[in-house]
Design a protein around this motif. Structure first.
Motif, PDB file in Angstrom:
ATOM      1  N   TRP A  72       0.813  -1.348   0.018  1.00 27.14           N
ATOM      2  CA  TRP A  72       0.023  -0.107  -0.079  1.00 27.14           C
ATOM      3  C   TRP A  72       0.984   1.428   0.063  1.00 27.14           C
ATOM      4  CZ3 TRP A  72      -3.927  -1.442   4.507  1.00 27.14           C
ATOM      5  CH2 TRP A  72      -4.608  -2.436   4.035  1.00 27.14           C
ATOM      6  N   ILE A  73       1.913   1.437   0.908  1.00 27.39           N
ATOM      7  CA  ILE A  73       2.756   2.347   1.003  1.00 27.39           C
ATOM      8  C   ILE A  73       3.428   2.696  -0.466  1.00 27.39           C
ATOM      9  CG2 ILE A  73       5.152   3.159   1.839  1.00 27.39           C
ATOM     10  CD1 ILE A  73       3.800   1.708   4.590  1.00 27.39           C
ATOM     11  N   VAL A  74       3.784   1.684  -1.339  1.00 32.87           N
ATOM     12  CA  VAL A  74       4.550   1.718  -2.444  1.00 32.87           C
ATOM     13  C   VAL A  74       3.604   2.256  -3.353  1.00 32.87           C
ATOM     14  CG1 VAL A  74       5.636   0.394  -4.158  1.00 32.87           C
ATOM     15  CG2 VAL A  74       6.483  -0.099  -2.238  1.00 32.87           C
ATOM     16  N   SER A  75       2.439   1.993  -3.124  1.00 33.81           N
ATOM     17  CA  SER A  75       1.339   2.524  -4.594  1.00 33.81           C
ATOM     18  C   SER A  75       1.177   3.791  -4.043  1.00 33.81           C
ATOM     19  CB  SER A  75       0.136   1.364  -4.216  1.00 33.81           C
ATOM     20  OG  SER A  75       0.395   0.188  -4.624  1.00 33.81           O
ATOM     21  N   LEU A  76       1.077   4.118  -2.758  1.00 29.43           N
ATOM     22  CA  LEU A  76       0.728   5.415  -2.620  1.00 29.43           C
ATOM     23  C   LEU A  76       1.829   6.343  -3.017  1.00 29.43           C
ATOM     24  CD1 LEU A  76      -0.979   7.592  -1.178  1.00 29.43           C
ATOM     25  CD2 LEU A  76       0.397   7.004   1.011  1.00 29.43           C
ATOM     26  N   ILE A  77       2.995   6.035  -2.841  1.00 31.42           N
ATOM     27  CA  ILE A  77       4.177   6.630  -3.106  1.00 31.42           C
ATOM     28  C   ILE A  77       4.243   7.117  -4.839  1.00 31.42           C
ATOM     29  CG2 ILE A  77       6.928   6.803  -3.456  1.00 31.42           C
ATOM     30  CD1 ILE A  77       6.918   5.587  -0.820  1.00 31.42           C
ATOM     31  N   LYS A  78       3.961   5.811  -5.426  1.00 32.59           N
ATOM     32  CA  LYS A  78       3.800   5.867  -6.863  1.00 32.59           C
ATOM     33  C   LYS A  78       2.753   6.907  -7.339  1.00 32.59           C
ATOM     34  CE  LYS A  78       5.696   1.493  -8.195  1.00 32.59           C
ATOM     35  NZ  LYS A  78       5.181  -0.050  -8.966  1.00 32.59           N
ATOM     36  N   THR A  79       1.569   6.795  -6.732  1.00 32.00           N
ATOM     37  CA  THR A  79       0.526   7.753  -7.262  1.00 32.00           C
ATOM     38  C   THR A  79       0.772   9.162  -6.851  1.00 32.00           C
ATOM     39  OG1 THR A  79      -1.049   6.034  -6.470  1.00 32.00           O
ATOM     40  CG2 THR A  79      -1.851   8.274  -6.646  1.00 32.00           C
ATOM     41  N   ARG A  85       4.054  14.627 -11.155  1.00 33.28           N
ATOM     42  CA  ARG A  85       4.431  14.565 -12.798  1.00 33.28           C
ATOM     43  C   ARG A  85       3.427  15.344 -13.690  1.00 33.28           C
ATOM     44  NH1 ARG A  85       5.896   9.213 -13.571  1.00 33.28           N
ATOM     45  NH2 ARG A  85       7.586   9.590 -12.165  1.00 33.28           N
ATOM     46  N   GLU A  86       2.281  14.895 -13.422  1.00 33.40           N
ATOM     47  CA  GLU A  86       1.223  15.336 -14.047  1.00 33.40           C
ATOM     48  C   GLU A  86       1.133  16.967 -13.977  1.00 33.40           C
ATOM     49  OE1 GLU A  86      -2.817  13.763 -13.412  1.00 33.40           O
ATOM     50  OE2 GLU A  86      -1.899  11.739 -13.943  1.00 33.40           O
ATOM     51  N   SER A  87       0.967  17.220 -12.530  1.00 36.48           N
ATOM     52  CA  SER A  87       1.050  18.547 -12.401  1.00 36.48           C
ATOM     53  C   SER A  87       2.093  19.562 -12.980  1.00 36.48           C
ATOM     54  CB  SER A  87       1.142  18.789 -10.696  1.00 36.48           C
ATOM     55  OG  SER A  87       1.132  20.185 -10.508  1.00 36.48           O
ATOM     56  N   ALA A  88       3.456  18.943 -12.992  1.00 32.02           N
ATOM     57  CA  ALA A  88       4.488  19.670 -13.589  1.00 32.02           C
ATOM     58  C   ALA A  88       4.297  19.641 -15.221  1.00 32.02           C
ATOM     59  CB  ALA A  88       5.772  18.960 -13.275  1.00 32.02           C
ATOM     60  N   SER A  91       1.577  22.535 -15.516  1.00 33.45           N
ATOM     61  CA  SER A  91       2.178  23.666 -15.451  1.00 33.45           C
ATOM     62  C   SER A  91       3.070  24.355 -16.699  1.00 33.45           C
ATOM     63  CB  SER A  91       2.841  23.632 -14.128  1.00 33.45           C
ATOM     64  OG  SER A  91       3.565  25.167 -13.977  1.00 33.45           O
ATOM     65  N   ALA A  92       3.782  23.235 -16.966  1.00 33.90           N
ATOM     66  CA  ALA A  92       4.591  23.501 -18.256  1.00 33.90           C
ATOM     67  C   ALA A  92       3.836  23.901 -19.530  1.00 33.90           C
ATOM     68  CB  ALA A  92       5.479  22.375 -18.586  1.00 33.90           C
ATOM     69  N   LEU A  93       2.784  23.137 -19.754  1.00 28.67           N
ATOM     70  CA  LEU A  93       1.842  23.194 -20.682  1.00 28.67           C
ATOM     71  C   LEU A  93       1.030  24.702 -20.708  1.00 28.67           C
ATOM     72  CD1 LEU A  93       0.368  22.111 -23.395  1.00 28.67           C
ATOM     73  CD2 LEU A  93      -1.370  21.129 -21.957  1.00 28.67           C
ATOM     74  N   ASN A  94       0.627  24.986 -19.519  1.00 33.75           N
ATOM     75  CA  ASN A  94      -0.131  26.429 -19.317  1.00 33.75           C
ATOM     76  C   ASN A  94       0.842  27.645 -19.552  1.00 33.75           C
ATOM     77  OD1 ASN A  94      -2.212  25.185 -18.536  1.00 33.75           O
ATOM     78  ND2 ASN A  94      -2.145  25.588 -16.352  1.00 33.75           N
ATOM     79  N   ASP A  95       2.273  27.480 -19.278  1.00 34.47           N
ATOM     80  CA  ASP A  95       3.208  28.429 -19.364  1.00 34.47           C
ATOM     81  C   ASP A  95       3.462  28.507 -20.960  1.00 34.47           C
ATOM     82  OD1 ASP A  95       3.496  28.768 -16.645  1.00 34.47           O
ATOM     83  OD2 ASP A  95       5.188  27.528 -16.408  1.00 34.47           O
ATOM     84  N   ASP A  96       3.588  27.264 -21.587  1.00 41.67           N
ATOM     85  CA  ASP A  96       3.825  27.273 -22.974  1.00 41.67           C
ATOM     86  C   ASP A  96       2.741  28.134 -23.771  1.00 41.67           C
ATOM     87  OD1 ASP A  96       5.340  26.670 -25.410  1.00 41.67           O
ATOM     88  OD2 ASP A  96       3.568  25.348 -25.954  1.00 41.67           O
ATOM     89  N   ILE A  97       1.344  27.645 -23.248  1.00 37.12           N
ATOM     90  CA  ILE A  97       0.252  28.482 -23.787  1.00 37.12           C
ATOM     91  C   ILE A  97       0.422  30.031 -23.731  1.00 37.12           C
ATOM     92  CG2 ILE A  97      -2.050  28.664 -23.902  1.00 37.12           C
ATOM     93  CD1 ILE A  97      -2.305  25.504 -23.288  1.00 37.12           C
ATOM     94  N   ALA A  98       0.502  30.447 -22.494  1.00 36.18           N
ATOM     95  CA  ALA A  98       0.798  31.689 -22.161  1.00 36.18           C
ATOM     96  C   ALA A  98       1.788  32.420 -22.933  1.00 36.18           C
ATOM     97  CB  ALA A  98       1.006  31.743 -20.601  1.00 36.18           C
ATOM     98  N   TRP A  99       2.719  31.406 -23.095  1.00 38.53           N
ATOM     99  CA  TRP A  99       3.826  32.375 -23.970  1.00 38.53           C
ATOM    100  C   TRP A  99       3.578  32.419 -25.325  1.00 38.53           C
ATOM    101  CZ3 TRP A  99       6.643  30.715 -28.376  1.00 38.53           C
ATOM    102  CH2 TRP A  99       7.755  31.610 -28.716  1.00 38.53           C
ATOM    103  N   GLN A 100       2.690  31.495 -25.823  1.00 35.38           N
ATOM    104  CA  GLN A 100       2.158  31.666 -27.397  1.00 35.38           C
ATOM    105  C   GLN A 100       1.171  32.598 -27.476  1.00 35.38           C
ATOM    106  OE1 GLN A 100       1.564  27.832 -29.502  1.00 35.38           O
ATOM    107  NE2 GLN A 100       2.026  26.737 -27.618  1.00 35.38           N
ATOM    108  N   ILE A 101       0.304  33.046 -26.552  1.00 31.27           N
ATOM    109  CA  ILE A 101      -0.439  34.094 -26.471  1.00 31.27           C
ATOM    110  C   ILE A 101       0.014  35.228 -26.514  1.00 31.27           C
ATOM    111  CG2 ILE A 101      -2.594  35.191 -25.378  1.00 31.27           C
ATOM    112  CD1 ILE A 101      -3.582  32.070 -24.670  1.00 31.27           C
ATOM    113  N   SER A 102       1.100  35.366 -25.602  1.00 31.17           N
ATOM    114  CA  SER A 102       1.664  36.639 -25.410  1.00 31.17           C
ATOM    115  C   SER A 102       2.456  37.133 -26.763  1.00 31.17           C
ATOM    116  CB  SER A 102       2.656  36.680 -24.395  1.00 31.17           C
ATOM    117  OG  SER A 102       3.732  35.835 -24.376  1.00 31.17           O
ATOM    118  N   ARG A 103       3.053  35.923 -27.248  1.00 33.62           N
ATOM    119  CA  ARG A 103       3.745  36.272 -28.562  1.00 33.62           C
ATOM    120  C   ARG A 103       2.743  36.631 -29.682  1.00 33.62           C
ATOM    121  NH1 ARG A 103       7.611  37.967 -31.151  1.00 33.62           N
ATOM    122  NH2 ARG A 103       8.949  36.610 -32.774  1.00 33.62           N
TER     123      ARG A 103
END
Length: 142
Positions: A72-79, A85-88, A91-103
């Motif tokens: 259970w602990i290993v599964s929790l750590i993986k989750t 990783r999804e959040s990062a 966040s990178a996708l949102n930054d890229d879209i913001a850069w494209q819109i500003s450009r």
């Protein structure tokens, strides 16, 4: 005849309950401890070895439960890692879209004339072509 019916219904109900136990145990990763408890229970009826070696039997059960908790602990750590990783990535996708819109604004393209593709590319709403070609990315990075 009634005896056969009662025995048949009892066996059916017992197997149904056993099936439910294994489904729940499978979801909670408790299948091995459940098998162990069932084997220990059945062996108690047929031999007195289990009663004579009760500390050994319980130690085996505790080890299996410990392994389940570790799983259970290993599964929790993986989750947690996957969520980070999804959040990062998001966040990178949102930054890229913001850069494209500003450009696009810098290039004088009105915001109401753009759309965003699922991969994060900012597109011309009418033509469906990327507003900022790859060459602009390379110039900015290079």
């Amino acid at each position: 005849m009634i005896t056969v019916l009662i025995v048949s219904l009892s066996v059916s109900a017992g197997l149904f309950i056993l099936s439910l136990l294994f489904k729940v145990a499978g979801r909670l990763r408790l299948t091995l401890p459940l098998l162990y408890v069932l084997a220990a229970t059945v062996s108690t009826f047929f031999t007195d070895w289990t009663t004579k070696n009760e500390p050994l039997v319980l130690t085996g059960l505790y080890v299996l439960i410990g392994l389940v908790v570790l799983s259970w602990i290993v599964s929790l750590i993986k989750t947690i890692r996957n969520k980070r990783r999804e959040s990062a990535y998001q966040s990178a996708l949102n930054d890229d879209i913001a850069w494209q819109i500003s450009r696009a604004r810098e290039l004088g393209i009105p915001i109401d004339n753009i759309s965003i593709a699922p991969d994060g590319t900012v597109l011309d709403a009418k033509t469906g072509q990327p507003l900022i070609p790859l060459s602009h990315y390379e110039q900015t990075l290079g």
